[in-house]
Design a protein around this motif. Structure first.
Motif, short mmCIF file in Angstrom:
data_model
loop_
_atom_site.label_atom_id
_atom_site.label_comp_id
_atom_site.label_asym_id
_atom_site.label_seq_id
_atom_site.Cartn_x
_atom_site.Cartn_y
_atom_site.Cartn_z
N GLN A 1 12.23 -5.53 23.96
CA GLN A 1 13.60 -6.03 23.90
C GLN A 1 14.61 -4.95 23.53
OE1 GLN A 1 13.23 -9.38 21.17
NE2 GLN A 1 12.75 -10.77 22.86
N GLY A 2 14.15 -3.72 23.44
CA GLY A 2 15.06 -2.62 23.15
C GLY A 2 15.37 -2.42 21.68
N ILE A 3 14.59 -3.00 20.80
CA ILE A 3 14.80 -2.90 19.35
C ILE A 3 14.04 -1.70 18.81
CG2 ILE A 3 14.42 -4.05 17.13
CD1 ILE A 3 14.58 -6.72 18.71
N THR A 4 14.67 -0.93 17.96
CA THR A 4 14.03 0.20 17.30
C THR A 4 13.27 -0.29 16.08
OG1 THR A 4 15.81 1.66 18.04
CG2 THR A 4 14.41 2.47 16.26
N VAL A 5 12.00 0.07 15.99
CA VAL A 5 11.13 -0.46 14.94
C VAL A 5 10.76 0.63 13.94
CG1 VAL A 5 8.89 -1.53 14.44
CG2 VAL A 5 10.20 -2.23 16.47
N TYR A 6 10.85 0.27 12.66
CA TYR A 6 10.43 1.13 11.56
C TYR A 6 9.31 0.40 10.82
CZ TYR A 6 14.91 3.33 12.55
OH TYR A 6 15.97 3.95 13.18
N ALA A 7 8.18 1.06 10.59
CA ALA A 7 7.00 0.42 10.01
C ALA A 7 6.77 0.94 8.60
CB ALA A 7 5.77 0.69 10.87
N PHE A 8 6.43 0.00 7.70
CA PHE A 8 6.17 0.32 6.30
C PHE A 8 4.75 -0.13 5.95
CE2 PHE A 8 10.65 -0.21 6.92
CZ PHE A 8 11.27 0.73 6.11
N THR A 9 4.00 0.75 5.31
CA THR A 9 2.62 0.46 4.94
C THR A 9 2.40 0.77 3.47
OG1 THR A 9 1.67 2.66 5.32
CG2 THR A 9 1.98 1.24 7.26
N GLU B 1 20.21 -11.25 15.69
CA GLU B 1 20.44 -10.16 16.63
C GLU B 1 20.31 -8.83 15.88
OE1 GLU B 1 20.98 -10.30 19.89
OE2 GLU B 1 20.75 -12.49 19.86
N VAL B 2 19.32 -8.04 16.28
CA VAL B 2 19.06 -6.78 15.56
C VAL B 2 18.89 -5.64 16.54
CG1 VAL B 2 17.99 -7.98 13.61
CG2 VAL B 2 16.56 -7.16 15.48
N SER B 3 19.24 -4.45 16.07
CA SER B 3 18.95 -3.21 16.81
C SER B 3 17.91 -2.37 16.08
CB SER B 3 20.24 -2.39 16.99
OG SER B 3 21.19 -3.08 17.77
N ARG B 4 17.92 -2.45 14.74
CA ARG B 4 16.97 -1.68 13.93
C ARG B 4 16.21 -2.65 13.04
NH1 ARG B 4 21.76 0.98 13.79
NH2 ARG B 4 22.22 0.19 11.72
N LEU B 5 14.90 -2.70 13.23
CA LEU B 5 14.05 -3.69 12.55
C LEU B 5 12.97 -3.00 11.75
CD1 LEU B 5 13.10 -6.71 12.28
CD2 LEU B 5 11.66 -6.27 14.29
N GLY B 6 12.81 -3.42 10.49
CA GLY B 6 11.72 -2.93 9.66
C GLY B 6 10.59 -3.94 9.59
N GLY C 1 4.46 1.82 18.99
CA GLY C 1 5.86 1.92 19.40
C GLY C 1 6.87 2.10 18.28
N ALA C 2 6.45 2.15 17.03
CA ALA C 2 7.39 2.38 15.93
C ALA C 2 7.92 3.82 16.01
CB ALA C 2 6.71 2.14 14.59
N VAL C 3 9.21 3.97 15.83
CA VAL C 3 9.80 5.32 15.88
C VAL C 3 9.61 6.07 14.57
CG1 VAL C 3 11.51 4.64 17.60
CG2 VAL C 3 12.10 4.54 15.16
N TRP C 4 9.32 5.32 13.52
CA TRP C 4 9.10 5.91 12.19
C TRP C 4 8.11 5.03 11.46
CZ3 TRP C 4 9.64 3.89 7.29
CH2 TRP C 4 9.64 4.80 6.22
N ALA C 5 7.22 5.64 10.70
CA ALA C 5 6.27 4.91 9.87
C ALA C 5 6.08 5.67 8.58
CB ALA C 5 4.94 4.73 10.59
N GLY D 1 -0.21 -5.06 10.28
CA GLY D 1 -1.51 -5.60 10.66
C GLY D 1 -1.42 -6.37 11.95
N ALA D 2 -2.11 -7.52 11.99
CA ALA D 2 -2.22 -8.29 13.23
C ALA D 2 -0.86 -8.72 13.75
CB ALA D 2 -3.12 -9.50 13.01
N ALA D 3 -0.03 -9.33 12.89
CA ALA D 3 1.27 -9.82 13.36
C ALA D 3 2.20 -8.68 13.74
CB ALA D 3 1.90 -10.71 12.28
N ALA D 4 2.28 -7.67 12.90
CA ALA D 4 3.24 -6.59 13.13
C ALA D 4 2.90 -5.80 14.39
CB ALA D 4 3.29 -5.67 11.92
N HIS D 5 1.63 -5.60 14.69
CA HIS D 5 1.31 -4.77 15.85
C HIS D 5 1.64 -5.49 17.15
CE1 HIS D 5 -2.54 -6.75 16.98
NE2 HIS D 5 -2.63 -5.90 17.98
N ILE D 6 1.62 -6.83 17.12
CA ILE D 6 2.07 -7.60 18.29
C ILE D 6 3.60 -7.59 18.36
CG2 ILE D 6 2.15 -9.90 19.31
CD1 ILE D 6 -0.63 -10.39 18.04
N LEU D 7 4.23 -7.90 17.24
CA LEU D 7 5.69 -8.00 17.22
C LEU D 7 6.34 -6.66 17.55
CD1 LEU D 7 8.16 -9.70 16.78
CD2 LEU D 7 8.01 -9.21 14.33
N CYS D 8 5.74 -5.57 17.14
CA CYS D 8 6.29 -4.25 17.45
C CYS D 8 6.43 -4.07 18.95
CB CYS D 8 5.40 -3.17 16.85
SG CYS D 8 6.04 -1.49 17.04
#
Length: 326
Positions: free
Chosen positions: A181-189, A158-163, A204-208, A168-175
């Motif tokens: 689901q209402g989860i805030t996403v932070y992306a790292f490259t 159960e998460v609210s903030r997810l990094g 949809g990432a709020v921060w990258a 790439g392919a997996a992350a852009h779908i999962l984001c």
């Protein structure tokens, strides 16, 4: 496109159309995604392929012929074939609902010929019915990038903030699933990859930002898709007390040493292995409800080597997909 194990280059070859055995279906392939796992196969990171091999495990196609005893599908029906292509059904893992850890599994595009081809056969028990509406190219990345991302998210808890490390392919779908689901996403490259960071924000990432930089607030969990072991200590530093770091790849470079203090306070590291059929049964309706949009780059089948090279060099935003016409 055949991999013979002697070089990472695939060879365009004419081989007979396979006949489906009992319990199998013959599938006329429309599209097949190009996954990082395919790179690990042809680059020798995964050391036990069944050679010669047709790679590819993000298969979308139409049922051509049913093998003896198959009643779940009909000719012409759209179906998908994932990485997990067979299990024994009788080991302790299969009997306890953990078929992804089967002692004697078969894997599509690794120990079973896969989807870099016009036709393939597949165990009917490990074939998913797919919706008719979307384009086959758009569906293909869901068969692995989507499924393994979904399983990684489930194991994150159960998460609210997810990094998400590696966008790439997996992350852009999962984001997109996470935002639904209402989860805030932070992306790292990778440092300096401004294009990937902009892509993450568009998904949809709020921060990258670069993986060397901490997020603006502590994460409940982090999922690592990039096959870079050095990201594990960085992700541990980014999660709160009790947080989880999930390694979503089948192969990763060695994890460097790190202070126990970074793991302390009930932080945890875990890996994700394969998928179960139950994952697919839960994921595809969720992807439809979330209106997941896959970003794809198309290559004709005979340009599979170009697609693999572009993936290897990091020249892609989203997912590479081979298109097949019979």
């Amino acid at each position: 496109m055949v991999f013979d194990g002697r070089s990472p280059q695939l060879t365009l070859s004419d081989i007979p159309v396979p006949d489906p055995g009992a319990g199998q279906v013959l599938i006329r392939i429309e599209a097949c995604g190009v996954c990082r796992t395919d790179l690990h196969v042809v680059d020798g990171d995964l050391t036990s392929p069944e050679l010669p091999l047709v790679p590819g495990h993000e298969i979308v196609g139409r049922v051509e012929t049913l093998g003896q005893g198959v009643e779940a599908f009909r000719p012409g029906q759209r179906v998908g074939v994932p990485w997990l292509g067979h299990t024994c059904g009788s080991c302790a893992y299969c009997e306890s609902g953990r078929e992804n850890l089967c002692d004697t599994p078969g894997f599509t595009g690794y120990t079973i010929n896969g989807g870099y081809a016009e036709y393939c056969v597949a165990d009917a028990h490990f074939v998913f019915a797919l919706p008719e509406g979307p384009d086959a190219v758009d569906l293909a990345p869901l068969l692995c990038a989507g499924l393994i991302g979904y399983r990684s998210l489930r194991l994150a808890g159960e998460v609210s903030r997810l990094g998400l490390y590696g966008f790439g392919a997996a992350a852009h779908i999962l984001c997109q699933i996470a935002r639904h689901q209402g989860i805030t996403v932070y992306a790292f490259t990778r440092d300096g990859d401004d294009a990937a960071q902009e892509f993450a924000r568009a998904m949809g990432a709020v921060w990258a930002g670069p993986s060397s930089q901490p997020p603006p607030e502590a994460l409940d969990a982090a999922i690592i898709f990039a096959p870079v072991g050095a990201l594990v200590p960085l992700a541990l530093k980014s999660v709160r007390k009790g947080g989880r770091v999930v390694c979503g790849g089948i192969h990763m470079s060695d994890i460097p040493t790190f202070p126990y203090a970074d793991l302390w306070q009930e932080r945890s590291i875990l890996s994700v292995a394969n998928l179960t059929r139950a994952d697919g049964e839960a994921f595809f309706p969720l992807a439809e409800a979330a209106q997941v949009r896959t970003e794809t780059v198309h290559y004709p089948l005979e340009q599979a080597n170009t697609a693999l090279n572009d993936l290897r060099a990091g020249r892609l935003q989203g997912a590479a997909v081979l298109t097949v016409s019979v």
